[in-house]
Every structure is written in C-alpha cells, then in structure tokens.
Design a protein around this motif. Structure first.
Motif, PDB file in Angstrom:
ATOM      1  N   TYR A 152     -17.402  -3.551   6.762  1.00 50.81           N
ATOM      2  CA  TYR A 152     -16.879  -3.370   5.404  1.00 50.81           C
ATOM      3  C   TYR A 152     -17.752  -4.118   4.419  1.00 50.81           C
ATOM      4  O   TYR A 152     -18.027  -5.298   4.573  1.00 50.81           O
TER       5      TYR A 152
ATOM      6  N   THR B  61      -1.910   5.286  -4.259  1.00 56.91           N
ATOM      7  CA  THR B  61      -2.683   5.883  -3.160  1.00 56.91           C
ATOM      8  C   THR B  61      -1.798   6.196  -1.966  1.00 56.91           C
ATOM      9  O   THR B  61      -2.025   7.155  -1.248  1.00 56.91           O
TER      10      THR B  61
ATOM     11  N   ILE C 274      -6.333   0.167   4.716  1.00 58.58           N
ATOM     12  CA  ILE C 274      -7.398   1.185   4.749  1.00 58.58           C
ATOM     13  C   ILE C 274      -7.408   1.887   6.107  1.00 58.58           C
ATOM     14  O   ILE C 274      -7.431   3.123   6.196  1.00 58.58           O
TER      15      ILE C 274
ATOM     16  N   ARG D  55      -4.283   3.979   6.784  1.00 55.58           N
ATOM     17  CA  ARG D  55      -4.380   5.215   5.987  1.00 55.58           C
ATOM     18  C   ARG D  55      -5.336   6.212   6.660  1.00 55.58           C
ATOM     19  O   ARG D  55      -5.031   7.402   6.769  1.00 55.58           O
ATOM     20  N   TRP D  56      -6.498   5.729   7.129  1.00 54.22           N
ATOM     21  CA  TRP D  56      -7.435   6.606   7.853  1.00 54.22           C
ATOM     22  C   TRP D  56      -6.728   7.302   9.010  1.00 54.22           C
ATOM     23  O   TRP D  56      -6.881   8.497   9.220  1.00 54.22           O
TER      24      TRP D  56
ATOM     25  N   LEU E  43      -8.199  -4.736   4.480  1.00 50.64           N
ATOM     26  CA  LEU E  43      -8.661  -3.786   5.493  1.00 50.64           C
ATOM     27  C   LEU E  43      -7.539  -3.051   6.222  1.00 50.64           C
ATOM     28  O   LEU E  43      -7.688  -1.853   6.520  1.00 50.64           O
TER      29      LEU E  43
ATOM     30  N   ALA F 291       0.835  -1.206   0.000  1.00 55.63           N
ATOM     31  CA  ALA F 291       0.000   0.000   0.000  1.00 55.63           C
ATOM     32  C   ALA F 291       0.868   1.254   0.000  1.00 55.63           C
ATOM     33  O   ALA F 291       0.568   2.237  -0.688  1.00 55.63           O
TER      34      ALA F 291
END
Length: 225
Positions: free
Chosen positions: A221, A35, A190, A193-194, A187, A30
């Motif tokens: 999710y 991203t 994600i 990153r949040w 997940l 990631a």
C-alpha cells in the motif's frame, strides 16, 4: 440491484473479536460511509464477554454473540460451537479483528478462502504476539501491518496487502502501535470491500485481485499523493 442474475441480497460479514474492537469500528464506519463496504456486517462474535467491541457493534445496531472459551473443554469443541453459531448467520466472509484464539484446522478448512486476518507486522516477520516490542528490540528501521487469508499456519496464510511504517528513534511500544493502527484502520475496510465486491479471491493458495495473481508479499500500500 441485481448482479449477474444473483439475488439482490447483500453479502454478509461476521467479525470475530476479543477486545477493544478498533478495527471493527473502522469496518462499521466504512459500512456507514458513502462508499460502503460492499455488504453488511451481520454479526460480531466475541470470546470475551467484556470486550468493548461488543458495545461498538450494539451502538451500530449489529447483532452480537458471546462464546466464552471457559464453557468448552478444548479448542475442538469450542470451534465446533463457533461453526454452528456462524452457520446461523451464513457469512460470505469471516473477519478476524483482534480475535485472540488460534483456530483449529477443521475451522480454517471450512472457511478456506473466506477467512481474513490482520497482523501488526510485515509478515513473515514477527508472527505471534508482542510485535511492536520485538521490532524495537531488534532495532528494525521499519514496521508495518499485513492482511492475509487464514490457513492452518499461525499468521502464515497468503498475503493480500502490506503497509510499511517507519520506526522513529524516540518510538516506544505505544507510539509505534498507534501509528501501525492508523494503517490497520485504513487497510482492513479496503480489503473487505475488495472481497465483498468479488474483486479479491483465493484460488487454491493464490490470492487474486481483479483476476491477477498477487505477489508473494501481497500489494504494497502506497499513500496517495
């Protein structure tokens, strides 16, 4: 790039592992993606010198540290050494990715709101080990994965997100674990990153996403159509 007058330095993550490091690999991938991760993995620390995750980190050019439990008399001493080591890297977030040690209350309090764990079950069901086997033995129709903030209660911290996985009639531990891992790898980046983007935070004992309190079971999710 500046954010709200803060220096441009990227937010830093330290990942704790004990084994293969497949969730670590998902985070590394990631970070390398278009991203991004919203920050950088500053170091990977393992309590096992032969953990394959260390090799994954080295291949990605990430600093690695080994802190074997056998060098310390007890959990308290070990965790104090781990805290000193983490202090060298000044992480904004500590991510447990298959780290098989139970952390002491002192450690958890020090990183309150900055410590994430991933667990292969739909918490609060099946805390602890051997979750796939226990789900199959119970005859459950669904299984899943949970990501939560870490508190002093084992696998008991406030939930951030869950994903469900149906249990198929011909599933064994291996096939079920494999499908759960697919969700884990999806997940964890994600959620990290949040957090690194400032969207996710823990206010007291209540997780908030974009300023809104999350439900007790976290976000469910859903696959995008």
């Amino acid at each position: 790039m500046m954010h709200g007058g803060e220096p441009a330095e990227e937010r830093r993550v330290v990942v704790l592992i004990s084994g293969n490091g497949s969730n670590l690999q998902a985070l590394i991938d990631a970070q390398a993606s278009e991203t991004g991760l919203g920050g950088q993995i500053a170091a990977v620390i393992s309590d096992q010198p032969d953990a394959y995750g260390l090799e994954r980190a080295q291949q990605a050019g990430i600093a690695t540290e080994v802190l074997p439990a056998s060098s310390y008399k007890n959990r308290q001493e070990y965790d104090q050494a781990l805290l000193r080591l983490l202090n060298d890297y000044q992480p904004d977030l500590v991510v447990l990715a298959g780290f098989m040690r139970i952390l002491s209350p002192d450690f958890v309090i020090r990183y309150h709101g900055k410590l994430l764990n991933i667990h292969p079950s739909l918490l609060p069901k099946y805390k602890g080990l051997h979750t796939h086997r226990r789900v199959l033995e119970a005859g459950d129709g669904e299984h899943g994965v949970s990501i939560h903030f870490v508190t002093e209660e084992l696998d008991g911290g406030p939930l951030i997100i869950q994903a469900r996985v149906p249990v198929e009639v011909d599933d064994d531990e291996t096939s079920l674990a494999r499908r759960v891992q697919v969700k884990e790898h999806l997940l964890y980046p994600i959620v990290v990153r949040w957090f690194l983007q400032g969207r996710l935070q823990l206010q007291g004992n209540q997780p908030e996403l974009d300023g809104q309190p999350l439900p007790k079971s976290g976000v469910l999710y859903q696959e995008e159509a």
